[in-house]
Design a protein around this motif. Structure first.
Motif, mmCIF file in Angstrom:
data_model
loop_
_atom_site.group_PDB
_atom_site.id
_atom_site.type_symbol
_atom_site.label_atom_id
_atom_site.label_comp_id
_atom_site.label_asym_id
_atom_site.label_seq_id
_atom_site.Cartn_x
_atom_site.Cartn_y
_atom_site.Cartn_z
ATOM 1 N N GLU A 1 -20.767 19.476 1.953
ATOM 2 C CA GLU A 1 -19.966 18.495 1.044
ATOM 3 C C GLU A 1 -20.306 18.862 -0.251
ATOM 4 O O GLU A 1 -21.297 19.488 -0.578
ATOM 5 N N ASP B 1 -23.785 14.730 -1.333
ATOM 6 C CA ASP B 1 -24.538 13.841 -0.404
ATOM 7 C C ASP B 1 -25.385 12.770 -0.742
ATOM 8 O O ASP B 1 -25.998 12.846 -1.909
ATOM 9 N N ALA C 1 -25.475 20.592 0.882
ATOM 10 C CA ALA C 1 -24.766 19.756 -0.079
ATOM 11 C C ALA C 1 -24.814 20.462 -1.596
ATOM 12 O O ALA C 1 -25.826 21.063 -1.683
ATOM 13 N N GLU D 1 -26.694 16.308 -4.737
ATOM 14 C CA GLU D 1 -27.534 15.323 -4.023
ATOM 15 C C GLU D 1 -27.933 14.073 -4.939
ATOM 16 O O GLU D 1 -28.451 14.398 -5.909
#
Length: 206
Positions: A162, A165, A179, A182
């Motif tokens: 992604e 996160d 991620a 973050e």
């Protein structure tokens, strides 16, 4: 600072500069939870070049074996599907010309039940290794449902990736999660007991 840490730090700064990462609001995440920090997908996907840059940085964080093993990149509508489509195309640019082309599979959204998968894409996923992608991971429940659909279709989930996160995941899929950026988003509240709602704080709309 390692290369990976540098990529993540630059991405987080860029997300804030572009007003993609929004703080100090009242946001409905659409999954039964509310919070004060939100990744604005409308701003993230406003310019196609933005998601292409973030997708390339995200691929730079993937282990080489994952780049080679991925046969399908799948993501939930709308942001996850756009990211998955971009990653699928960019993965082919990182592999040899003789490598079979990477496939793409979007999950539809059913307001009553969350992600769904059309029969055509179930066939595309069957017996293939799948990388799940989304723009943001909130509780991890969307990834969890997508993983169930992949496995029901006969596919294998390799990992989840992604852009952001939020470090609020409540679900463990048993596969690596990667991620690009973050951050700790603070408290996440069930919509039914959200204190921001109780205080009458208006939900941020786009």
């Amino acid at each position: 600072m390692t290369k990976a840490a540098g990529i993540r730090d630059n991405a987080l700064q860029e997300l804030q500069r572009a007003e993609v990462l929004m703080r100090d609001g009242h946001f409905d995440f659409g999954n039964g939870y509310h919070g004060t920090v939100y990744l604005n997908p409308h701003q993230l996907f406003r310019y196609p070049s933005t998601i292409w840059r973030f997708a390339q940085d995200l691929i730079d964080l993937l282990p080489p074996a994952l780049v080679q093993q991925t046969e399908v990149v799948a993501g939930p509508a709308t942001g996850g599907a756009l990211l998955a489509h971009t990653i699928a195309g960019l993965l082919d640019s990182r592999r040899s010309l003789t490598h079979p082309p990477c496939r793409f599979a979007p999950f539809n959204h059913d307001p009553a039940g969350g992600p769904t998968l059309r029969a055509f894409y179930r066939r595309e996923i069957a017996d293939r290794r799948v990388l799940l992608a989304d723009d943001v991971r909130n509780t991890g429940k969307t990834f969890g449902r997508c993983a169930e659909l992949v496995r029901e279709a006969g596919g294998t989930v390799l990992a989840t990736v992604e852009i952001c996160d939020r470090h609020g995941s409540l679900a463990d899929l048993g596969v690596p999660n990667i991620a690009l950026a973050e951050y700790t988003a603070g408290e996440t509240y069930p919509a039914a007991t959200c204190p921001l709602c109780a205080d009458g704080r208006e939900i941020t709309r786009f």
